[in-house]
Design a protein around this motif. Structure first.
Motif, PDB file in Angstrom:
ATOM      1  N   SER A 182       0.843  -1.207   0.000  1.00  0.00           N
ATOM      2  CA  SER A 182       0.000   0.000   0.000  1.00  0.00           C
ATOM      3  C   SER A 182       0.870   1.247   0.000  1.00  0.00           C
ATOM      4  O   SER A 182       0.675   2.153  -0.818  1.00  0.00           O
ATOM      5  CB  SER A 182      -0.925   0.024   1.221  1.00  0.00           C
ATOM      6  OG  SER A 182      -1.752  -1.108   1.250  1.00  0.00           O
ATOM      7  N   THR A 203      11.021  -1.721   7.499  1.00  0.00           N
ATOM      8  CA  THR A 203      11.807  -2.730   6.779  1.00  0.00           C
ATOM      9  C   THR A 203      11.842  -2.370   5.300  1.00  0.00           C
ATOM     10  O   THR A 203      10.793  -2.268   4.669  1.00  0.00           O
ATOM     11  CB  THR A 203      11.166  -4.134   6.942  1.00  0.00           C
ATOM     12  OG1 THR A 203      10.918  -4.362   8.326  1.00  0.00           O
ATOM     13  CG2 THR A 203      12.073  -5.212   6.391  1.00  0.00           C
ATOM     14  N   LYS A 321       8.810 -11.887   2.240  1.00  0.00           N
ATOM     15  CA  LYS A 321       7.761 -10.907   2.552  1.00  0.00           C
ATOM     16  C   LYS A 321       7.128 -10.624   1.210  1.00  0.00           C
ATOM     17  O   LYS A 321       7.848 -10.515   0.220  1.00  0.00           O
ATOM     18  CB  LYS A 321       8.405  -9.589   3.003  1.00  0.00           C
ATOM     19  CG  LYS A 321       8.591  -9.402   4.452  1.00  0.00           C
ATOM     20  CD  LYS A 321       9.467  -8.178   4.656  1.00  0.00           C
ATOM     21  CE  LYS A 321       8.680  -6.980   5.126  1.00  0.00           C
ATOM     22  NZ  LYS A 321       8.137  -7.120   6.476  1.00  0.00           N
ATOM     23  N   TYR A 486       3.652 -11.047   7.384  1.00  0.00           N
ATOM     24  CA  TYR A 486       2.298 -11.414   7.839  1.00  0.00           C
ATOM     25  C   TYR A 486       1.979 -12.862   7.503  1.00  0.00           C
ATOM     26  O   TYR A 486       1.077 -13.451   8.085  1.00  0.00           O
ATOM     27  CB  TYR A 486       1.230 -10.440   7.339  1.00  0.00           C
ATOM     28  CG  TYR A 486       1.021 -10.360   5.848  1.00  0.00           C
ATOM     29  CD1 TYR A 486       0.507 -11.418   5.121  1.00  0.00           C
ATOM     30  CD2 TYR A 486       1.297  -9.186   5.157  1.00  0.00           C
ATOM     31  CE1 TYR A 486       0.303 -11.325   3.759  1.00  0.00           C
ATOM     32  CE2 TYR A 486       1.098  -9.081   3.799  1.00  0.00           C
ATOM     33  CZ  TYR A 486       0.600 -10.162   3.096  1.00  0.00           C
ATOM     34  OH  TYR A 486       0.393 -10.074   1.742  1.00  0.00           O
TER      35      TYR A 486
HETATM   36  O1  N01 Z   1       0.510  -3.896   4.487  1.00  0.00           O
HETATM   37  P1  N01 Z   1       1.902  -4.626   4.815  1.00  0.00           P
HETATM   38  P2  N01 Z   1       0.005  -3.307   3.096  1.00  0.00           P
HETATM   39  N1  N01 Z   1       5.820   1.363  12.696  1.00  0.00           N
HETATM   40  O2  N01 Z   1       1.657  -5.403   6.066  1.00  0.00           O
HETATM   41  C1  N01 Z   1       4.932  -1.097   8.338  1.00  0.00           C
HETATM   42  C2  N01 Z   1      -2.120  -6.565  -0.467  1.00  0.00           C
HETATM   43  N2  N01 Z   1      -1.974  -5.337  -1.246  1.00  0.00           N
HETATM   44  O3  N01 Z   1      -1.294  -2.661   3.335  1.00  0.00           O
HETATM   45  O4  N01 Z   1       7.667  -4.558   7.146  1.00  0.00           O
HETATM   46  C3  N01 Z   1       6.406   1.485  11.501  1.00  0.00           C
HETATM   47  O5  N01 Z   1       2.437  -5.326   3.668  1.00  0.00           O
HETATM   48  C4  N01 Z   1       5.478  -2.440   7.966  1.00  0.00           C
HETATM   49  O6  N01 Z   1       6.819  -2.555   8.340  1.00  0.00           O
HETATM   50  P3  N01 Z   1       7.485  -4.038   8.529  1.00  0.00           P
HETATM   51  C5  N01 Z   1      -0.857  -7.388  -0.600  1.00  0.00           C
HETATM   52  O7  N01 Z   1      -1.174  -8.737  -0.388  1.00  0.00           O
HETATM   53  C6  N01 Z   1      -1.726  -5.465  -2.553  1.00  0.00           C
HETATM   54  O8  N01 Z   1       1.083  -2.508   2.469  1.00  0.00           O
HETATM   55  O9  N01 Z   1       6.470  -4.830   9.302  1.00  0.00           O
HETATM   56  N3  N01 Z   1       6.064   0.760  10.430  1.00  0.00           N
HETATM   57  C7  N01 Z   1       5.246  -2.409   6.460  1.00  0.00           C
HETATM   58  O10 N01 Z   1       6.214  -1.626   5.828  1.00  0.00           O
HETATM   59  C8  N01 Z   1      -0.065  -6.835   0.526  1.00  0.00           C
HETATM   60  O11 N01 Z   1       1.001  -7.665   0.876  1.00  0.00           O
HETATM   61  C9  N01 Z   1      -1.537  -4.349  -3.308  1.00  0.00           C
HETATM   62  O12 N01 Z   1       8.720  -3.770   9.249  1.00  0.00           O
HETATM   63  C10 N01 Z   1       5.084  -0.143  10.596  1.00  0.00           C
HETATM   64  C11 N01 Z   1       3.893  -1.691   6.357  1.00  0.00           C
HETATM   65  O13 N01 Z   1       3.759  -0.933   7.537  1.00  0.00           O
HETATM   66  C12 N01 Z   1      -1.124  -6.685   1.589  1.00  0.00           C
HETATM   67  O14 N01 Z   1      -2.251  -6.210   0.879  1.00  0.00           O
HETATM   68  C13 N01 Z   1      -1.595  -3.093  -2.735  1.00  0.00           C
HETATM   69  C14 N01 Z   1       4.426  -0.324  11.813  1.00  0.00           C
HETATM   70  C15 N01 Z   1       2.729  -2.655   6.271  1.00  0.00           C
HETATM   71  O15 N01 Z   1       2.877  -3.410   5.113  1.00  0.00           O
HETATM   72  C16 N01 Z   1      -0.814  -5.745   2.722  1.00  0.00           C
HETATM   73  O16 N01 Z   1      -0.176  -4.579   2.199  1.00  0.00           O
HETATM   74  C17 N01 Z   1      -1.853  -2.997  -1.404  1.00  0.00           C
HETATM   75  C18 N01 Z   1       4.827   0.477  12.897  1.00  0.00           C
HETATM   76  N4  N01 Z   1       4.255   0.353  14.105  1.00  0.00           N
HETATM   77  C19 N01 Z   1      -2.038  -4.127  -0.662  1.00  0.00           C
HETATM   78  N5  N01 Z   1       3.488  -1.293  11.661  1.00  0.00           N
HETATM   79  C20 N01 Z   1      -1.211  -4.493  -4.727  1.00  0.00           C
HETATM   80  O17 N01 Z   1      -0.315  -3.898  -5.258  1.00  0.00           O
HETATM   81  C21 N01 Z   1       3.568  -1.693  10.378  1.00  0.00           C
HETATM   82  N6  N01 Z   1       4.531  -1.003   9.738  1.00  0.00           N
HETATM   83  C22 N01 Z   1      -2.002  -5.412  -5.465  1.00  0.00           C
END
Ligand code: N01
Ligand code: FAD
Length: 527
Positions: A182, A203, A321, A486
């Protein structure tokens, strides 16, 4: 008074809508209960700028109706959220689905009693013999839980709860926390609008170019000419994507040949880059070749060398990841109005009135965006209280991690089915294809039970234990458990560290499901 139906389906995303259409078509009375105020699940909630799919639009669409797939015209290879939502609206209208969908109806408690389920919601009670949990893999957003948020005078948004009317970020000082899929999609778009953007990264990610492009008439016609074959090939592929299956090892070829291959794949395959060789997720040495390649590609995009130690992913295998696919993500950091804060070095300690406080300084922000993801895979299943046979709750049954048979049912929870959840290929696949596979399979199972005069369908604890062992064994043979992700339950502190989806592949999983049916629904009892 409870409203009585044959099947309650929880959730009105792609899965719930498909379940409604299929089960209603087979003569069941179905009610879909949806917490949100609109239909579409993920594509209703995730309206952030830049949101789009990373599976090709032609494949990330329903395959059950040849006329539907011929008549719908995708405009881009990777459709935007508004286009996907338009497609969902079209499907809803075409198959007259809305009349059985109850919006603003959150399921809070479900109890199995008298061979059926009592379903309590925020808008009344339902009684159904069967329940299909189409509650999604990524439907419970997660906040970073920073202290002091209530005193912050700016705006706080989450990518998965983006306001329907949109947000004008022009001229604003914006902070984005999180750089998963996202965040990676959002950041380049926000940078274009905002006066200044600060990205808070924990990360660094291996991200792959999205390779998006408009779909011209020729491409559309070429897909549609062989759509049935394309779907069938996807059903028999490792991930449900329409890429040719590569059977070669990355280690079988010379470094020059490998490089040529990666060079060809990189600008054309998007998420499919992960499938460049068959052993990238199986062999550390094979993975090192691709991880080095991706790091080199990232480094070539970044013009500020001081950022490289922060932006280059290290210490975990490529793909372990879920890699984002991006459109100009790394290049965004070359701008002078974009700043990267590496929270591993400089943690965010909380909100202030004017912005965010890090270990070093206060950063003033008008808008803070949480792109911090979800309580993935199990979150939506564990949020309501689900009480099975003998009074056991699902939270108790899953205290050490999710347990299912085939990802479809949980021992002790008769007549309740999961769709594309834990223990199935789920997020390791083209999820839409996996959803359709599950829905068809569940519908066949209900018909088989009805043909036997059976009203209760459940799995045996032995079958469930065998499947859990198989899921774990297959995961252990891969590199997936070597990252914090996750997939492993690392998204939420305190979650059991268990590999949640099934890595055996879409084709392998399909064969197992076929074998279970051929063996008279081995592992299930129907009484
Ligand atoms: O969520 P994520 P998402 N302080 O969990 C960080 C689908 N999707 O919404 O990696 C600071 O992947 C966290 O850091 P870390 C797809 O399946 C697809 O982005 O845990 N940072 C990470 O960087 C995807 O995999 C598309 O160290 C914090 C981020 O937040 C799934 O949905 C588009 C934190 C979370 O990343 C999820 O994607 C969007 C904190 N306290 C979604 N907590 C397509 O392109 C978390 N983070 C199709
Ligand atoms: P969802 O779409 O999540 O729908 C579940 C619904 O259940 C939600 O509307 C929710 O409100 C409702 N619900 C949950 N709990 C309750 C309750 N207790 N009571 C009532 N209602 C409830 N997958 C891919 O394969 N390819 C992609 O390109 C892709 N892109 C994605 C992009 C984003 C931004 C996200 C977040 C996910 C993406 N996914 C992708 C994964 C996505 O989860 C699936 O593709 C698919 O949309 C899931 O559909 P679903 O119907 O199973 O779940």
């Amino acid at each position: 008074m409870a409203t009585e139906v044959d099947v309650v389906v929880v959730g009105a995303g792609f899965a719930g809508l498909r379940a409604l259409h299929t089960l209603r078509g087979r003569g069941y009375r179905v009610a879909v209960l949806e917490a949100g105020d609109g239909i579409g699940g993920v594509w209703h909630w995730n309206r952030y700028p830049g949101a789009r799919c990373d599976v090709r639009s032609h494949d990330y669409s329903y395959g059950f109706d040849p006329d539907l797939e011929q008549e719908w015209r995708w405009t881009e290879r990777y459709a935007t959220q508004p286009e996907i939502l338009r497609y969902i609206d079209h499907v809803v209208e075409r198959f007259d689905l809305a009349r059985d969908v109850h919006l603003r109806t959150r399921v809070t408690r479900m109890v199995f009693a008298d061979d059926g389920w009592d379903v309590e919601t925020s808008a009344g009670t339902w009684r159904a013999r069967f329940v299909v949990m189409a509650t999604g893999q990524l439907s419970i957003p997660k906040d970073p839980e920073l202290p002091g948020q209530d005193r912050y005078r700016g705006t706080v948004l989450h990518t998965a709860r983006w306001p329907r009317e949109g947000v004008d970020l022009t001229g604003q000082r914006v902070g984005v926390i999180g750089t998963g899929s996202s965040g990676t999609q959002l950041v380049p778009v926000v940078a274009e609008q905002a006066a200044h953007l600060t990205v808070f990264q924990r990360t660094p990610n291996f991200s792959i170019p999205a390779t998006n492009a408009p779909v011209d008439d020729e491409e559309d016609a070429a897909v549609k000419a062989v759509y049935r074959e394309r779907r069938e090939a996807a059903r028999n592929s490792p991930t449900g994507l329409s890429f040719p299956v590569v059977r070669q090892s990355a280690l079988e070829v010379t470094p020059e040949e490998r490089r040529r291959h990666y060079d060809e794949q990189w600008p054309t395959t998007g998420f499919g880059f992960l499938l460049s060789y068959r052993d990238l997720m199986l062999d550390e040495r094979a993975n090192d070749t691709v991880a080095d390649y991706v790091r080199e590609r990232i480094a070539a995009k970044v013009t500020k060398p001081e950022l490289l130690p922060h932006l280059l992913p290290q210490g975990y295998p490529f793909g372990a990841k879920r890699p984002p696919v991006d459109s100009g993500y790394f290049e965004t950091f070359n701008r002078d109005d974009v700043e990267l804060v590496d929270v591993r070095d400089t943690p965010v300690t909380g909100f202030t009135e004017r912005g965010l406080q890090t270990a070093e300084r206060e950063i003033e922000l008008d808008v803070v965006v949480f792109a911090t993801g979800f309580d993935a895979m199990t979150g939506a299943l564990l949020k309501p209280e689900i009480v099975g046979r003998d009074g056991q709750t699902l939270r108790e049954a899953w205290a050490a991690g999710p347990r299912t048979y085939l990802g479809l049912q949980v021992a002790g929870f008769p007549n309740m089915f999961l769709v594309a959840g834990p223990g199935s290929p789920s997020l390791l696949s083209n999820v839409l294809l996996s959803i359709e596979q599950h829905v068809d399979w569940i519908a066949d199972l209900l018909d088989a039970a009805a043909a036997r005069g059976a009203g209760v369908v459940q799995v045996t604890p032995e079958a469930e234990s065998g499947w859990v062992a198989h899921v774990n064994e297959r995961a252990e043979a891969t590199l997936y458990p070597r990252a914090r992700s996750y997939y492993m339950g690392d998204d939420v502190p305190g979650k059991p560290r268990v590999f949640t989806p099934y890595v055996g592949g879409v084709r392998g999983y399909k064969r197992i499901l076929e074998r279970v049916v051929a063996d008279d629904y081995d592992g299930f009892t129907m009484t």
